[in-house]
Design an enzyme around this catalytic site. Structure first.
Site, PDB file in Angstrom:
ATOM      1  N   GLU A 128      33.782  32.459  32.273  1.00  0.00           N
ATOM      2  CA  GLU A 128      35.078  31.837  32.590  1.00  0.00           C
ATOM      3  C   GLU A 128      35.100  30.368  32.193  1.00  0.00           C
ATOM      4  O   GLU A 128      36.093  29.879  31.669  1.00  0.00           O
ATOM      5  CB  GLU A 128      35.402  31.971  34.083  1.00  0.00           C
ATOM      6  CG  GLU A 128      36.651  31.181  34.459  1.00  0.00           C
ATOM      7  CD  GLU A 128      37.313  31.584  35.763  1.00  0.00           C
ATOM      8  OE1 GLU A 128      36.707  32.307  36.556  1.00  0.00           O
ATOM      9  OE2 GLU A 128      38.465  31.141  35.964  1.00  0.00           O
TER      10      GLU A 128
ATOM     11  N   ASP B 113      31.911  35.661  35.752  1.00  0.00           N
ATOM     12  CA  ASP B 113      32.763  34.758  36.526  1.00  0.00           C
ATOM     13  C   ASP B 113      31.833  34.073  37.534  1.00  0.00           C
ATOM     14  O   ASP B 113      31.346  34.703  38.471  1.00  0.00           O
ATOM     15  CB  ASP B 113      33.865  35.555  37.245  1.00  0.00           C
ATOM     16  CG  ASP B 113      34.939  34.633  37.769  1.00  0.00           C
ATOM     17  OD1 ASP B 113      34.660  33.428  37.947  1.00  0.00           O
ATOM     18  OD2 ASP B 113      36.064  35.110  38.008  1.00  0.00           O
TER      19      ASP B 113
ATOM     20  N   ILE C 281      32.231  31.755  39.852  1.00  0.00           N
ATOM     21  CA  ILE C 281      32.783  31.821  41.216  1.00  0.00           C
ATOM     22  C   ILE C 281      34.178  32.423  41.100  1.00  0.00           C
ATOM     23  O   ILE C 281      35.097  31.804  40.570  1.00  0.00           O
ATOM     24  CB  ILE C 281      32.857  30.437  41.903  1.00  0.00           C
ATOM     25  CG1 ILE C 281      31.447  29.844  42.042  1.00  0.00           C
ATOM     26  CG2 ILE C 281      33.511  30.584  43.287  1.00  0.00           C
ATOM     27  CD1 ILE C 281      31.380  28.560  42.849  1.00  0.00           C
ATOM     28  N   ASP C 282      34.315  33.662  41.563  1.00  0.00           N
ATOM     29  CA  ASP C 282      35.624  34.302  41.595  1.00  0.00           C
ATOM     30  C   ASP C 282      36.185  34.054  42.989  1.00  0.00           C
ATOM     31  O   ASP C 282      35.621  34.526  43.980  1.00  0.00           O
ATOM     32  CB  ASP C 282      35.511  35.805  41.309  1.00  0.00           C
ATOM     33  CG  ASP C 282      36.887  36.419  41.174  1.00  0.00           C
ATOM     34  OD1 ASP C 282      37.728  35.824  40.492  1.00  0.00           O
ATOM     35  OD2 ASP C 282      37.120  37.478  41.776  1.00  0.00           O
TER      36      ASP C 282
ATOM     37  N   THR D 178      37.593  30.598  43.520  1.00  0.00           N
ATOM     38  CA  THR D 178      37.241  29.170  43.629  1.00  0.00           C
ATOM     39  C   THR D 178      38.050  28.478  44.729  1.00  0.00           C
ATOM     40  O   THR D 178      37.531  27.615  45.444  1.00  0.00           O
ATOM     41  CB  THR D 178      37.470  28.468  42.266  1.00  0.00           C
ATOM     42  OG1 THR D 178      36.686  29.142  41.286  1.00  0.00           O
ATOM     43  CG2 THR D 178      37.056  27.015  42.302  1.00  0.00           C
TER      44      THR D 178
ATOM     45  N   ASP E 146      37.442  38.470  35.839  1.00  0.00           N
ATOM     46  CA  ASP E 146      37.801  38.700  37.242  1.00  0.00           C
ATOM     47  C   ASP E 146      37.588  40.160  37.634  1.00  0.00           C
ATOM     48  O   ASP E 146      37.414  40.465  38.814  1.00  0.00           O
ATOM     49  CB  ASP E 146      39.297  38.406  37.487  1.00  0.00           C
ATOM     50  CG  ASP E 146      39.688  36.973  37.194  1.00  0.00           C
ATOM     51  OD1 ASP E 146      38.979  36.075  37.644  1.00  0.00           O
ATOM     52  OD2 ASP E 146      40.718  36.769  36.508  1.00  0.00           O
TER      53      ASP E 146
HETATM   54  P1  2AM Z   1      39.209  32.448  40.077  1.00  0.00           P
HETATM   55  O1  2AM Z   1      39.024  32.005  41.452  1.00  0.00           O
HETATM   56  O2  2AM Z   1      37.936  32.714  39.345  1.00  0.00           O
HETATM   57  O3  2AM Z   1      40.145  31.546  39.272  1.00  0.00           O
HETATM   58  C1  2AM Z   1      42.981  35.609  43.122  1.00  0.00           C
HETATM   59  O4  2AM Z   1      44.343  35.720  43.149  1.00  0.00           O
HETATM   60  C2  2AM Z   1      42.400  35.934  41.775  1.00  0.00           C
HETATM   61  O5  2AM Z   1      43.114  35.259  40.729  1.00  0.00           O
HETATM   62  C3  2AM Z   1      40.959  35.472  41.635  1.00  0.00           C
HETATM   63  O6  2AM Z   1      40.241  36.476  40.984  1.00  0.00           O
HETATM   64  C4  2AM Z   1      41.064  34.184  40.838  1.00  0.00           C
HETATM   65  O7  2AM Z   1      39.919  33.896  40.074  1.00  0.00           O
HETATM   66  C5  2AM Z   1      42.220  34.502  39.927  1.00  0.00           C
HETATM   67  N1  2AM Z   1      42.937  33.297  39.476  1.00  0.00           N
HETATM   68  C6  2AM Z   1      43.176  32.213  40.161  1.00  0.00           C
HETATM   69  N2  2AM Z   1      43.891  31.312  39.453  1.00  0.00           N
HETATM   70  C7  2AM Z   1      44.096  31.872  38.272  1.00  0.00           C
HETATM   71  C8  2AM Z   1      44.760  31.458  37.093  1.00  0.00           C
HETATM   72  N3  2AM Z   1      45.352  30.289  37.000  1.00  0.00           N
HETATM   73  N4  2AM Z   1      44.753  32.300  36.057  1.00  0.00           N
HETATM   74  C9  2AM Z   1      44.146  33.494  36.139  1.00  0.00           C
HETATM   75  N5  2AM Z   1      43.510  33.933  37.230  1.00  0.00           N
HETATM   76  C10 2AM Z   1      43.480  33.138  38.275  1.00  0.00           C
HETATM   77 CA    CA Z   2      37.901  34.644  38.548  1.00  0.00          CA
END
Ligand code: 2AM
Ligand code: CA
Length: 265
Positions: free
Chosen positions: A64, A79, A81-82, A84, A207
């Site tokens: 990512e 990923d 930290i999924d 974040t 994700d």
């Molecule tokens: P992340 O924390 O790695 O960004 C939650 O709704 C999910 O959406 C999580 O898997 C999160 O992954 C992802 N996510 C959050 N913001 C995003 C963004 N701007 N674009 C795509 N995915 C996103």
């Molecule tokens: Ca993610």
């Protein structure tokens, strides 16, 4: 490779717990308006990429935070930290998610949720496990008996059609809805029967790839909103399999309604 994957993902999990112990000092910046990246995301991905490159120098990697590192027929999808946002806010619903593809098929997957003390693993054709014990999807077969998770990555990315109309239609039909903030955790919770399903839009391969194999190996189903894989990641519906058709019907009804409205004179 399975043992190696477990080793590195557990070590990465410990790294996040160490960052979590000093969250007040954690450096966080914005990739986009609401899309956060912390020093922990970058450190964990750097660690994973360097361990994989050292052990398997001819493998490709897609992360990512660091993008594409080209290589042979194997590709690691990371990923770091999924979830974040959950992580930065001190909540436990985040995970490290790693999938290994061979010729574009996911053959190995691990999702580590260290603050929950749970490591989910799966190997294609060999079942899914949490902390080494086999897991299976729930037997519930009606949406009215189901709890589903969802998320709103689409809103953070400012796309035109968002998940909100689907959320509005689905919520009164379901027993209840949860919003944990990590697609990988949502898919693993579906795999172990705590949720009947999960849907979201506008996700990325990192994700979903690991969680999708874990769910599949636990007896569930992960498709796009039409039951295929053409738009997977853009539209993710992961369920225990029993509620899949009913959930697709509800989503299709929402999309049809919006299409009709848009076409009306
Ligand atoms: P992340 O924390 O790695 O960004 C939650 O709704 C999910 O959406 C999580 O898997 C999160 O992954 C992802 N996510 C959050 N913001 C995003 C963004 N701007 N674009 C795509 N995915 C996103
Ligand atoms: Ca993610």
């Amino acid at each position: 490779m399975e043992q190696f994957l477990k080793e590195i993902i557990l070590e990465a999990g410990q790294m996040t717990l160490d960052f979590r112990a000093r969250l007040d000092k954690l450096a966080v910046r914005r990739k986009m308006d609401k899309d956060l990246v912390s020093e922990a995301d970058v450190a964990v991905e750097d660690f994973l990429v360097s361990r994989i490159q050292k052990r398997y120098p001819d493998h490709a990697i897609f992360g990512e935070e660091s993008g594409q590192h080209t290589g042979g027929q194997y590709r690691w999808i990371i990923d770091p930290i999924d979830g974040t946002t959950s992580f930065v806010h001190g909540q436990p619903y985040y995970s490290i998610s790693i999938a290994l593809e061979q010729a574009q098929n996911t053959i190995l997957a691990a999702v580590n949720a260290p603050a929950l003390g749970e490591l989910y693993t799966a190997r294609l054709g060999h079942g899914a496990f949490v902390n080494g014990s086999p897991i299976h999807v729930s037997p519930r077969s009606r949406l009215s008996d189901s709890v589903m998770a969802t998320g709103f990555a689409c809103i953070r990315r400012h796309s035109g059609f968002t998940n909100l109309p689907i959320f509005n239609r689905m919520t009164p039909i379901l027993r209840d809805v949860r919003r944990y903030g990590s697609a990988a955790v949502d898919l693993c919770y579906t795999a172990c029967g705590r949720l009947e399903g999960f849907w979201e839009m506008d996700l990325k391969i990192y994700d979903v790839a690991a969680g999708a194999l874990i769910l599949h190996e636990a007896g569930g189903r992960c498709t796009d909103f039409s039951g295929g894989s053409a738009r997977l990641y853009n539209e993710v519906l992961g369920t225990n399999g029993h509620i899949h058709t009913e959930a697709m019907g509800v989503i299709a009804g929402v999309i049809e309604g919006i299409d009709k409205k848009n076409k009306a004179p």
